[in-house]
Write a protein that holds these residues in place. Sequence first.
Motif, PDB file in Angstrom:
ATOM      1  N   VAL A  77       0.828  -1.206   0.000  1.00 16.62           N
ATOM      2  CA  VAL A  77       0.000   0.000   0.000  1.00 16.62           C
ATOM      3  C   VAL A  77       0.865   1.259   0.000  1.00 16.62           C
ATOM      4  CG1 VAL A  77      -1.713   1.292   1.348  1.00 16.62           C
ATOM      5  CG2 VAL A  77      -1.944  -1.173   1.070  1.00 16.62           C
ATOM      6  N   LYS A  78       2.083   1.141   0.557  1.00 14.60           N
ATOM      7  CA  LYS A  78       2.981   2.298   0.635  1.00 14.60           C
ATOM      8  C   LYS A  78       4.127   2.189  -0.371  1.00 14.60           C
ATOM      9  CE  LYS A  78       5.352  -0.111   4.335  1.00 14.60           C
ATOM     10  NZ  LYS A  78       5.590  -0.177   5.776  1.00 14.60           N
ATOM     11  N   ASN A  79       3.945   1.370  -1.399  1.00 15.04           N
ATOM     12  CA  ASN A  79       4.993   1.177  -2.404  1.00 15.04           C
ATOM     13  C   ASN A  79       5.523   2.513  -2.920  1.00 15.04           C
ATOM     14  OD1 ASN A  79       5.774   0.824  -5.460  1.00 15.04           O
ATOM     15  ND2 ASN A  79       6.054  -1.170  -4.509  1.00 15.04           N
ATOM     16  N   GLU A  80       6.842   2.619  -2.975  1.00 14.55           N
ATOM     17  CA  GLU A  80       7.478   3.882  -3.346  1.00 14.55           C
ATOM     18  C   GLU A  80       7.071   4.334  -4.742  1.00 14.55           C
ATOM     19  OE1 GLU A  80       9.758   7.094  -2.100  1.00 14.55           O
ATOM     20  OE2 GLU A  80       9.170   5.305  -0.987  1.00 14.55           O
ATOM     21  N   VAL A  81       7.062   3.412  -5.687  1.00 14.56           N
ATOM     22  CA  VAL A  81       6.691   3.753  -7.065  1.00 14.56           C
ATOM     23  C   VAL A  81       5.221   4.127  -7.149  1.00 14.56           C
ATOM     24  CG1 VAL A  81       6.518   2.875  -9.425  1.00 14.56           C
ATOM     25  CG2 VAL A  81       8.499   2.288  -8.019  1.00 14.56           C
ATOM     26  N   LEU A  82       4.397   3.496  -6.330  1.00 16.51           N
ATOM     27  CA  LEU A  82       2.954   3.715  -6.366  1.00 16.51           C
ATOM     28  C   LEU A  82       2.579   5.098  -5.856  1.00 16.51           C
ATOM     29  CD1 LEU A  82       0.241   2.201  -6.927  1.00 16.51           C
ATOM     30  CD2 LEU A  82       0.229   1.606  -4.492  1.00 16.51           C
ATOM     31  N   ASN A  83       3.063   5.464  -4.675  1.00 16.68           N
ATOM     32  CA  ASN A  83       2.628   6.743  -4.084  1.00 16.68           C
ATOM     33  C   ASN A  83       3.678   7.400  -3.189  1.00 16.68           C
ATOM     34  OD1 ASN A  83       2.367   5.389  -1.472  1.00 16.68           O
ATOM     35  ND2 ASN A  83       0.464   4.509  -2.283  1.00 16.68           N
ATOM     36  N   GLY A  84       4.948   6.972  -3.346  1.00 17.31           N
ATOM     37  CA  GLY A  84       6.018   7.601  -2.576  1.00 17.31           C
ATOM     38  C   GLY A  84       5.899   7.376  -1.082  1.00 17.31           C
ATOM     39  N   GLY A  85       5.430   6.183  -0.690  1.00 15.04           N
ATOM     40  CA  GLY A  85       5.292   5.906   0.736  1.00 15.04           C
ATOM     41  C   GLY A  85       4.247   6.774   1.404  1.00 15.04           C
ATOM     42  N   GLY A  86       3.186   7.099   0.656  1.00 18.00           N
ATOM     43  CA  GLY A  86       2.103   7.913   1.198  1.00 18.00           C
ATOM     44  C   GLY A  86       2.242   9.393   0.943  1.00 18.00           C
ATOM     45  N   GLU A  87       3.376   9.812   0.424  1.00 15.62           N
ATOM     46  CA  GLU A  87       3.622  11.237   0.207  1.00 15.62           C
ATOM     47  C   GLU A  87       2.631  11.847  -0.775  1.00 15.62           C
ATOM     48  OE1 GLU A  87       7.612  14.012   0.047  1.00 15.62           O
ATOM     49  OE2 GLU A  87       7.686  12.006  -0.843  1.00 15.62           O
ATOM     50  N   LEU A  88       2.201  11.057  -1.762  1.00 19.98           N
ATOM     51  CA  LEU A  88       1.242  11.529  -2.755  1.00 19.98           C
ATOM     52  C   LEU A  88      -0.027  12.061  -2.096  1.00 19.98           C
ATOM     53  CD1 LEU A  88       0.120  11.679  -5.717  1.00 19.98           C
ATOM     54  CD2 LEU A  88      -0.642   9.315  -5.398  1.00 19.98           C
ATOM     55  N   PHE A  89      -0.546  11.352  -1.103  1.00 17.96           N
ATOM     56  CA  PHE A  89      -1.816  11.722  -0.477  1.00 17.96           C
ATOM     57  C   PHE A  89      -1.675  12.933   0.437  1.00 17.96           C
ATOM     58  CE2 PHE A  89      -1.551   7.024  -0.882  1.00 17.96           C
ATOM     59  CZ  PHE A  89      -2.336   6.915  -2.009  1.00 17.96           C
ATOM     60  N   VAL A  90      -0.543  13.042   1.096  1.00 15.25           N
ATOM     61  CA  VAL A  90      -0.307  14.192   1.975  1.00 15.25           C
ATOM     62  C   VAL A  90      -0.160  15.473   1.159  1.00 15.25           C
ATOM     63  CG1 VAL A  90       1.332  15.196   3.605  1.00 15.25           C
ATOM     64  CG2 VAL A  90       0.705  12.787   3.809  1.00 15.25           C
ATOM     65  N   ARG A  91       0.510  15.374   0.011  1.00 13.62           N
ATOM     66  CA  ARG A  91       0.641  16.547  -0.863  1.00 13.62           C
ATOM     67  C   ARG A  91      -0.714  16.941  -1.447  1.00 13.62           C
ATOM     68  NH1 ARG A  91       5.041  13.921  -3.450  1.00 13.62           N
ATOM     69  NH2 ARG A  91       3.698  13.777  -5.295  1.00 13.62           N
ATOM     70  N   LYS A  92      -1.503  15.948  -1.822  1.00 15.84           N
ATOM     71  CA  LYS A  92      -2.799  16.210  -2.455  1.00 15.84           C
ATOM     72  C   LYS A  92      -3.814  16.765  -1.465  1.00 15.84           C
ATOM     73  CE  LYS A  92      -6.175  13.996  -5.526  1.00 15.84           C
ATOM     74  NZ  LYS A  92      -6.540  12.741  -6.224  1.00 15.84           N
ATOM     75  N   HIS A  93      -3.688  16.369  -0.200  1.00 16.75           N
ATOM     76  CA  HIS A  93      -4.640  16.795   0.833  1.00 16.75           C
ATOM     77  C   HIS A  93      -3.878  17.408   2.010  1.00 16.75           C
ATOM     78  CE1 HIS A  93      -7.895  14.655  -1.255  1.00 16.75           C
ATOM     79  NE2 HIS A  93      -7.059  13.649  -1.377  1.00 16.75           N
ATOM     80  N   PRO A  94      -3.406  18.633   1.858  1.00 17.13           N
ATOM     81  CA  PRO A  94      -2.549  19.235   2.897  1.00 17.13           C
ATOM     82  C   PRO A  94      -3.276  19.539   4.204  1.00 17.13           C
ATOM     83  CG  PRO A  94      -3.111  20.838   1.195  1.00 17.13           C
ATOM     84  CD  PRO A  94      -3.603  19.522   0.701  1.00 17.13           C
ATOM     85  N   ASN A  95      -4.605  19.497   4.205  1.00 22.17           N
ATOM     86  CA  ASN A  95      -5.348  19.865   5.412  1.00 22.17           C
ATOM     87  C   ASN A  95      -5.905  18.652   6.168  1.00 22.17           C
ATOM     88  OD1 ASN A  95      -5.001  22.684   4.955  1.00 22.17           O
ATOM     89  ND2 ASN A  95      -6.642  22.616   3.433  1.00 22.17           N
ATOM     90  N   LEU A  96      -5.326  17.500   5.942  1.00 27.68           N
ATOM     91  CA  LEU A  96      -5.764  16.306   6.651  1.00 27.68           C
ATOM     92  C   LEU A  96      -5.572  16.468   8.162  1.00 27.68           C
ATOM     93  CD1 LEU A  96      -4.240  13.436   4.458  1.00 27.68           C
ATOM     94  CD2 LEU A  96      -6.688  13.915   4.775  1.00 27.68           C
ATOM     95  N   HIS A  97      -6.563  16.029   8.932  1.00 25.15           N
ATOM     96  CA  HIS A  97      -6.391  15.962  10.378  1.00 25.15           C
ATOM     97  C   HIS A  97      -5.716  14.648  10.767  1.00 25.15           C
ATOM     98  CE1 HIS A  97      -9.733  18.930  10.012  1.00 25.15           C
ATOM     99  NE2 HIS A  97      -9.047  19.515  10.988  1.00 25.15           N
TER     100      HIS A  97
END
Length: 300
Positions: A77-97
Amino acid sequence: MPFIWLGFPVWGWRWAPSHVISKYTIGELNQETWVLPRLALQFFLPFGQDKINNLIEEAILEADRIGVKVIALGGLVKNEVLNGGGELFVRKHPNLHIRVVHGNTLTTAVLLHELPHNVDHVFLTGSTSKIGKAIALYLCKKRVRVLMLTTSFERFNAVRSQAPAKYRQYLEHVSKYEAGRFCKTWIIGKWAGYKEQMWAPSGTHFYQFTLPKIIEFRKNCKYGDSSALKLPDTAKGVNSCEYTMPRRVVHACHAGGVIHALEGYEHHEVGAIDVDRLDTVWDAAMKHGFRPPSRSSKIH
């Protein structure tokens, strides 16, 4: 619900949300394991990666909506090629609680604490990966000579340049498995078959952070398990096993998410591993009652 462990593998391509397969508690911390409706193979098929990331993103947003404090990404789920270890989602949603965690900081710390205290040199494969880089940078500061196997001098040099100047001498670039023929401490971060393992001298201990684990071809060597920790005695309601782990033993990255929640860390743990936090998360895990499991690695 303070913590969710998001894993993978079930069923086929059909569209379905993540769902809960297990729960347990540690004191006031409630943990749930959610799985995604995908097989491991599908994570490596380029035409399906957007769909997988959409499923992961939906799970993160749903967890955020219902008030979950931490979501830890497990396995592929955190595959580096897939989403950068989750970085993709944090960048896309900067206001996550909710805090998104890959847990690899604790994975790295657990492996490092398995090494002998008197180790003075290691042979490291997967040396420029996220975990491999953190291992190299940590060990060189302990004045441990690290033979970093990679075919790319540029990637090696990029890692070496991040080490303090006085410790760079302990990082050495090697491009062939033959370079490890005199070293009895091998750290495996990339698949190694029979041919590669035969370069290790008799009595070598193969520590590993690769998935799946390497095949145990050598009868005169030791093989370590995946980095894992035993849940504290305060964990209640543990009624299932995690993949091939014994009961009450979880992968270190799973434990890393639990520690993130228990300690109330406010940062996302995505992207590169912060080497300066390796000892911090290890100490926190020990404080909360996590312990290394008894190891099955042995001389065959």
